[in-house]
Design a protein around this motif. Structure first.
Motif, mmCIF file in Angstrom:
data_model
loop_
_atom_site.group_PDB
_atom_site.id
_atom_site.type_symbol
_atom_site.label_atom_id
_atom_site.label_comp_id
_atom_site.label_asym_id
_atom_site.label_seq_id
_atom_site.Cartn_x
_atom_site.Cartn_y
_atom_site.Cartn_z
ATOM 1 N N VAL A 84 0.837 -1.204 0.000
ATOM 2 C CA VAL A 84 0.000 0.000 0.000
ATOM 3 C C VAL A 84 0.872 1.254 0.000
ATOM 4 N N ILE A 85 1.914 1.259 0.806
ATOM 5 C CA ILE A 85 2.798 2.429 0.874
ATOM 6 C C ILE A 85 3.494 2.648 -0.473
ATOM 7 N N ALA A 86 4.012 1.580 -1.064
ATOM 8 C CA ALA A 86 4.677 1.708 -2.363
ATOM 9 C C ALA A 86 3.699 2.187 -3.434
ATOM 10 N N GLY A 87 2.474 1.658 -3.412
ATOM 11 C CA GLY A 87 1.468 2.090 -4.380
ATOM 12 C C GLY A 87 1.079 3.534 -4.203
ATOM 13 N N ALA A 88 0.963 3.980 -2.953
ATOM 14 C CA ALA A 88 0.600 5.374 -2.692
ATOM 15 C C ALA A 88 1.691 6.324 -3.171
ATOM 16 N N LYS A 89 2.940 5.951 -2.949
ATOM 17 C CA LYS A 89 4.043 6.788 -3.436
ATOM 18 C C LYS A 89 4.008 6.881 -4.962
ATOM 19 N N ALA A 90 3.761 5.762 -5.611
ATOM 20 C CA ALA A 90 3.701 5.759 -7.072
ATOM 21 C C ALA A 90 2.523 6.586 -7.574
ATOM 22 N N ALA A 91 1.397 6.533 -6.860
ATOM 23 C CA ALA A 91 0.227 7.305 -7.271
ATOM 24 C C ALA A 91 0.486 8.796 -7.161
ATOM 25 N N VAL A 114 -5.792 12.509 -14.931
ATOM 26 C CA VAL A 114 -4.838 12.443 -13.826
ATOM 27 C C VAL A 114 -5.197 11.308 -12.868
ATOM 28 N N SER A 115 -6.468 11.182 -12.518
ATOM 29 C CA SER A 115 -6.856 10.149 -11.555
ATOM 30 C C SER A 115 -6.725 8.747 -12.141
ATOM 31 N N THR A 116 -6.943 8.605 -13.434
ATOM 32 C CA THR A 116 -6.756 7.297 -14.064
ATOM 33 C C THR A 116 -5.291 6.884 -14.027
ATOM 34 N N ALA A 117 -4.409 7.801 -14.330
ATOM 35 C CA ALA A 117 -2.976 7.494 -14.283
ATOM 36 C C ALA A 117 -2.541 7.155 -12.853
ATOM 37 N N ALA A 118 -3.056 7.902 -11.882
ATOM 38 C CA ALA A 118 -2.695 7.644 -10.485
ATOM 39 C C ALA A 118 -3.220 6.290 -10.026
ATOM 40 N N GLY A 119 -4.440 5.971 -10.384
ATOM 41 C CA GLY A 119 -5.011 4.676 -10.002
ATOM 42 C C GLY A 119 -4.266 3.512 -10.627
ATOM 43 N N MET A 120 -3.927 3.645 -11.889
ATOM 44 C CA MET A 120 -3.176 2.577 -12.550
ATOM 45 C C MET A 120 -1.814 2.404 -11.905
ATOM 46 N N ALA A 121 -1.141 3.502 -11.619
ATOM 47 C CA ALA A 121 0.180 3.416 -10.989
ATOM 48 C C ALA A 121 0.081 2.757 -9.618
ATOM 49 N N TYR A 122 -0.946 3.115 -8.860
ATOM 50 C CA TYR A 122 -1.121 2.529 -7.528
ATOM 51 C C TYR A 122 -1.245 1.015 -7.618
ATOM 52 N N PHE A 123 -2.156 0.531 -8.441
ATOM 53 C CA PHE A 123 -2.404 -0.899 -8.487
ATOM 54 C C PHE A 123 -1.239 -1.680 -9.086
ATOM 55 N N VAL A 124 -0.596 -1.130 -10.093
ATOM 56 C CA VAL A 124 0.539 -1.831 -10.698
ATOM 57 C C VAL A 124 1.695 -1.950 -9.707
ATOM 58 N N VAL A 125 2.048 -0.850 -9.055
ATOM 59 C CA VAL A 125 3.179 -0.873 -8.131
ATOM 60 C C VAL A 125 2.858 -1.698 -6.887
ATOM 61 N N ALA A 126 1.645 -1.581 -6.358
ATOM 62 C CA ALA A 126 1.278 -2.380 -5.186
ATOM 63 C C ALA A 126 1.329 -3.865 -5.523
ATOM 64 N N ASP A 127 0.824 -4.239 -6.683
ATOM 65 C CA ASP A 127 0.838 -5.644 -7.091
ATOM 66 C C ASP A 127 2.262 -6.140 -7.301
ATOM 67 N N LYS A 128 3.086 -5.348 -7.959
ATOM 68 C CA LYS A 128 4.475 -5.753 -8.179
ATOM 69 C C LYS A 128 5.230 -5.887 -6.861
ATOM 70 N N THR A 129 4.951 -5.007 -5.907
ATOM 71 C CA THR A 129 5.606 -5.077 -4.607
ATOM 72 C C THR A 129 5.214 -6.357 -3.880
ATOM 73 N N LEU A 130 3.934 -6.678 -3.888
ATOM 74 C CA LEU A 130 3.483 -7.899 -3.218
ATOM 75 C C LEU A 130 4.040 -9.145 -3.896
ATOM 76 N N LEU A 131 4.103 -9.143 -5.208
ATOM 77 C CA LEU A 131 4.672 -10.287 -5.919
ATOM 78 C C LEU A 131 6.159 -10.447 -5.627
ATOM 79 N N LYS A 132 6.874 -9.324 -5.528
ATOM 80 C CA LYS A 132 8.301 -9.378 -5.221
ATOM 81 C C LYS A 132 8.518 -9.973 -3.824
ATOM 82 N N ILE A 133 7.727 -9.537 -2.873
ATOM 83 C CA ILE A 133 7.856 -10.048 -1.507
ATOM 84 C C ILE A 133 7.494 -11.527 -1.454
ATOM 85 N N ALA A 134 6.442 -11.911 -2.149
ATOM 86 C CA ALA A 134 6.042 -13.324 -2.169
ATOM 87 C C ALA A 134 7.127 -14.185 -2.803
ATOM 88 N N ARG A 135 7.748 -13.678 -3.868
ATOM 89 C CA ARG A 135 8.818 -14.429 -4.519
ATOM 90 C C ARG A 135 10.012 -14.590 -3.580
#
Length: 94
Positions: free
Chosen positions: A25-32, A66-87
């Motif tokens: 969530v923190i990584a996604g918020a920063k990206a957003a 602007v909000s579409t770009a922010a939302g996409m960045a949030y979900f992509v980065v949050a998902d990538k962060t969780l996948l990295k940690i799981a890996r």
């Protein structure tokens, strides 16, 4: 006794999952925030300079861009962060 070990193990796994999801969530918020700034400046500048954009892009459309770009960045980065940690955790367990 085995039941308490199992319960402690589940509590530990739940605490780890909460910590990892918080990191996502923190990584996604920063990206957003970064994506919002990176898209807001050009969107509003283009709206001032371009005759086409001045005619067809109202403030709601600019905010939607602007909000579409922010939302996409949030979900992509949050998902990538969780996948990295799981890996990383899957490699530690093997």
């Amino acid at each position: 006794m085995a039941k308490s070990v199992s319960l402690a193990s589940m509590d530990q796994k739940l605490a780890m999952a909460k910590r990892y999801s918080h990191e996502g969530v923190i990584a996604g918020a920063k990206a957003a925030v970064i994506a919002s700034i990176a898209t807001a400046i050009p969107a509003y500048a283009y709206g001032k300079m371009s005759p086409w954009a001045r005619t067809y892009l109202n403030p709601t459309a600019k905010a939607l861009i602007v909000s579409t770009a922010a939302g996409m960045a949030y979900f992509v980065v949050a998902d990538k962060t969780l996948l990295k940690i799981a890996r990383q955790n899957s490699f530690k367990q093997t």
